[in-house]
Scaffold this motif. Structure first.
Motif, PDB file in Angstrom:
ATOM      1  N   CYS A   1       1.211 -25.134  56.264  1.00  0.00           N
ATOM      2  CA  CYS A   1       1.287 -26.237  55.303  1.00  0.00           C
ATOM      3  C   CYS A   1       1.880 -25.770  53.975  1.00  0.00           C
ATOM      4  O   CYS A   1       2.668 -26.488  53.351  1.00  0.00           O
ATOM      5  CB  CYS A   1      -0.088 -26.846  55.081  1.00  0.00           C
ATOM      6  SG  CYS A   1      -0.690 -27.773  56.495  1.00  0.00           S
ATOM      7  N   PHE A   2       1.519 -24.570  53.542  1.00  0.00           N
ATOM      8  CA  PHE A   2       2.068 -24.022  52.305  1.00  0.00           C
ATOM      9  C   PHE A   2       3.582 -23.870  52.399  1.00  0.00           C
ATOM     10  O   PHE A   2       4.316 -24.306  51.513  1.00  0.00           O
ATOM     11  CB  PHE A   2       1.421 -22.670  51.994  1.00  0.00           C
ATOM     12  CG  PHE A   2       2.080 -21.938  50.851  1.00  0.00           C
ATOM     13  CD1 PHE A   2       1.822 -22.295  49.548  1.00  0.00           C
ATOM     14  CD2 PHE A   2       2.979 -20.905  51.104  1.00  0.00           C
ATOM     15  CE1 PHE A   2       2.440 -21.629  48.496  1.00  0.00           C
ATOM     16  CE2 PHE A   2       3.598 -20.233  50.067  1.00  0.00           C
ATOM     17  CZ  PHE A   2       3.326 -20.596  48.751  1.00  0.00           C
TER      18      PHE A   2
ATOM     19  N   ALA B   1      17.009 -23.528  39.469  1.00  0.00           N
ATOM     20  CA  ALA B   1      16.238 -22.279  39.383  1.00  0.00           C
ATOM     21  C   ALA B   1      14.862 -22.441  40.035  1.00  0.00           C
ATOM     22  O   ALA B   1      14.411 -21.560  40.777  1.00  0.00           O
ATOM     23  CB  ALA B   1      16.090 -21.854  37.925  1.00  0.00           C
ATOM     24  N   LEU B   2      14.201 -23.563  39.782  1.00  0.00           N
ATOM     25  CA  LEU B   2      12.901 -23.803  40.411  1.00  0.00           C
ATOM     26  C   LEU B   2      13.038 -23.957  41.920  1.00  0.00           C
ATOM     27  O   LEU B   2      12.170 -23.506  42.675  1.00  0.00           O
ATOM     28  CB  LEU B   2      12.249 -25.048  39.809  1.00  0.00           C
ATOM     29  CG  LEU B   2      11.716 -24.879  38.392  1.00  0.00           C
ATOM     30  CD1 LEU B   2      11.266 -26.217  37.819  1.00  0.00           C
ATOM     31  CD2 LEU B   2      10.569 -23.900  38.375  1.00  0.00           C
ATOM     32  N   ALA B   3      14.129 -24.562  42.368  1.00  0.00           N
ATOM     33  CA  ALA B   3      14.353 -24.692  43.808  1.00  0.00           C
ATOM     34  C   ALA B   3      14.526 -23.317  44.448  1.00  0.00           C
ATOM     35  O   ALA B   3      13.973 -23.044  45.516  1.00  0.00           O
ATOM     36  CB  ALA B   3      15.579 -25.569  44.074  1.00  0.00           C
ATOM     37  N   VAL B   4      15.272 -22.451  43.802  1.00  0.00           N
ATOM     38  CA  VAL B   4      15.471 -21.099  44.335  1.00  0.00           C
ATOM     39  C   VAL B   4      14.152 -20.333  44.358  1.00  0.00           C
ATOM     40  O   VAL B   4      13.877 -19.589  45.302  1.00  0.00           O
ATOM     41  CB  VAL B   4      16.556 -20.354  43.512  1.00  0.00           C
ATOM     42  CG1 VAL B   4      16.593 -18.882  43.849  1.00  0.00           C
ATOM     43  CG2 VAL B   4      17.924 -20.987  43.746  1.00  0.00           C
ATOM     44  N   VAL B   5      13.310 -20.529  43.353  1.00  0.00           N
ATOM     45  CA  VAL B   5      11.991 -19.892  43.339  1.00  0.00           C
ATOM     46  C   VAL B   5      11.159 -20.385  44.527  1.00  0.00           C
ATOM     47  O   VAL B   5      10.476 -19.593  45.197  1.00  0.00           O
ATOM     48  CB  VAL B   5      11.268 -20.153  41.998  1.00  0.00           C
ATOM     49  CG1 VAL B   5       9.800 -19.778  42.068  1.00  0.00           C
ATOM     50  CG2 VAL B   5      11.960 -19.407  40.878  1.00  0.00           C
ATOM     51  N   CYS B   6      11.220 -21.684  44.806  1.00  0.00           N
ATOM     52  CA  CYS B   6      10.491 -22.234  45.960  1.00  0.00           C
ATOM     53  C   CYS B   6      11.000 -21.636  47.263  1.00  0.00           C
ATOM     54  O   CYS B   6      10.206 -21.259  48.135  1.00  0.00           O
ATOM     55  CB  CYS B   6      10.624 -23.757  45.995  1.00  0.00           C
ATOM     56  SG  CYS B   6       9.681 -24.606  44.727  1.00  0.00           S
TER      57      CYS B   6
ATOM     58  N   TYR C   1       8.791 -25.529  50.657  1.00  0.00           N
ATOM     59  CA  TYR C   1      10.192 -25.729  51.023  1.00  0.00           C
ATOM     60  C   TYR C   1      10.624 -27.166  50.725  1.00  0.00           C
ATOM     61  O   TYR C   1      11.728 -27.395  50.224  1.00  0.00           O
ATOM     62  CB  TYR C   1      10.401 -25.402  52.504  1.00  0.00           C
ATOM     63  CG  TYR C   1      11.853 -25.321  52.885  1.00  0.00           C
ATOM     64  CD1 TYR C   1      12.590 -24.179  52.626  1.00  0.00           C
ATOM     65  CD2 TYR C   1      12.494 -26.397  53.496  1.00  0.00           C
ATOM     66  CE1 TYR C   1      13.933 -24.101  52.963  1.00  0.00           C
ATOM     67  CE2 TYR C   1      13.839 -26.326  53.836  1.00  0.00           C
ATOM     68  CZ  TYR C   1      14.548 -25.177  53.573  1.00  0.00           C
ATOM     69  OH  TYR C   1      15.865 -25.114  53.896  1.00  0.00           O
ATOM     70  N   SER C   2       9.743 -28.128  50.993  1.00  0.00           N
ATOM     71  CA  SER C   2      10.065 -29.529  50.704  1.00  0.00           C
ATOM     72  C   SER C   2      10.238 -29.758  49.206  1.00  0.00           C
ATOM     73  O   SER C   2      11.137 -30.490  48.779  1.00  0.00           O
ATOM     74  CB  SER C   2       8.967 -30.445  51.235  1.00  0.00           C
ATOM     75  OG  SER C   2       8.855 -30.337  52.616  1.00  0.00           O
ATOM     76  N   VAL C   3       9.397 -29.142  48.408  1.00  0.00           N
ATOM     77  CA  VAL C   3       9.525 -29.253  46.960  1.00  0.00           C
ATOM     78  C   VAL C   3      10.846 -28.630  46.507  1.00  0.00           C
ATOM     79  O   VAL C   3      11.547 -29.174  45.640  1.00  0.00           O
ATOM     80  CB  VAL C   3       8.327 -28.597  46.243  1.00  0.00           C
ATOM     81  CG1 VAL C   3       8.567 -28.455  44.751  1.00  0.00           C
ATOM     82  CG2 VAL C   3       7.066 -29.399  46.504  1.00  0.00           C
TER      83      VAL C   3
ATOM     84  N   LEU D   1      13.813 -30.580  44.508  1.00  0.00           N
ATOM     85  CA  LEU D   1      14.362 -30.110  43.235  1.00  0.00           C
ATOM     86  C   LEU D   1      15.875 -29.925  43.318  1.00  0.00           C
ATOM     87  O   LEU D   1      16.608 -30.258  42.378  1.00  0.00           O
ATOM     88  CB  LEU D   1      13.681 -28.807  42.819  1.00  0.00           C
ATOM     89  CG  LEU D   1      12.239 -28.934  42.359  1.00  0.00           C
ATOM     90  CD1 LEU D   1      11.602 -27.564  42.238  1.00  0.00           C
ATOM     91  CD2 LEU D   1      12.177 -29.677  41.042  1.00  0.00           C
ATOM     92  N   TRP D   2      16.356 -29.394  44.432  1.00  0.00           N
ATOM     93  CA  TRP D   2      17.802 -29.204  44.599  1.00  0.00           C
ATOM     94  C   TRP D   2      18.504 -30.566  44.613  1.00  0.00           C
ATOM     95  O   TRP D   2      19.564 -30.739  44.027  1.00  0.00           O
ATOM     96  CB  TRP D   2      18.084 -28.436  45.883  1.00  0.00           C
ATOM     97  CG  TRP D   2      19.469 -27.897  45.934  1.00  0.00           C
ATOM     98  CD1 TRP D   2      20.587 -28.535  46.382  1.00  0.00           C
ATOM     99  CD2 TRP D   2      19.908 -26.615  45.480  1.00  0.00           C
ATOM    100  NE1 TRP D   2      21.675 -27.721  46.248  1.00  0.00           N
ATOM    101  CE2 TRP D   2      21.289 -26.545  45.702  1.00  0.00           C
ATOM    102  CE3 TRP D   2      19.252 -25.531  44.919  1.00  0.00           C
ATOM    103  CZ2 TRP D   2      22.027 -25.423  45.371  1.00  0.00           C
ATOM    104  CZ3 TRP D   2      19.991 -24.412  44.601  1.00  0.00           C
ATOM    105  CH2 TRP D   2      21.369 -24.363  44.820  1.00  0.00           C
ATOM    106  N   SER D   3      17.889 -31.530  45.290  1.00  0.00           N
ATOM    107  CA  SER D   3      18.449 -32.875  45.349  1.00  0.00           C
ATOM    108  C   SER D   3      18.459 -33.525  43.966  1.00  0.00           C
ATOM    109  O   SER D   3      19.417 -34.223  43.603  1.00  0.00           O
ATOM    110  CB  SER D   3      17.643 -33.729  46.324  1.00  0.00           C
ATOM    111  OG  SER D   3      18.090 -35.044  46.327  1.00  0.00           O
TER     112      SER D   3
END
Length: 98
Positions: free
Chosen positions: A20-21, A73-78, A26-28, A32-34
């Motif tokens: 689930c994590f 940047a947040l998407a890459v961190v995710c 990954y969905s988040v 963010l990328w979208s």
């Protein structure tokens, strides 16, 4: 010889929580990328709810560059967190690694 039900339950719970994590993070990251693409003017949501190419009335992408960089940047961190979780799981499974 019997089954250690406590250990079995622990493994099952950890597997479900980790899956689930990874899926949630990954969905988040995808969201963010979208959002960064939408702010960059790559596409827009039309009045009928469909997504299409950006129109002339879209905000200036240069004005939103800080938000775009932050979202990306947040998407890459995710994505990196997902990769790290998967690699750690592989490390725990393969005994040759430890």
């Amino acid at each position: 010889m019997g089954i250690d039900w406590g250990a079995f339950l622990l493994v099952a719970v950890v597997a479900v929580v980790s899956a689930c994590f990874v899926v949630t993070v990954y969905s988040v990251g995808l969201r963010l990328w979208s959002a960064a693409d939408a702010r960059a003017g790559k596409y827009t949501v039309k009045d009928d709810g469909t997504i299409g190419p950006a129109t002339a009335g879209f905000p200036d992408p240069a004005a939103a560059s800080t938000a775009i960089r932050s979202f990306r940047a947040l998407a890459v961190v995710c994505f990196a967190a997902c990769g790290a979780a998967v690699l750690y799981g592989v490390y725990l499974i393969v005994p040759a690694f430890h």
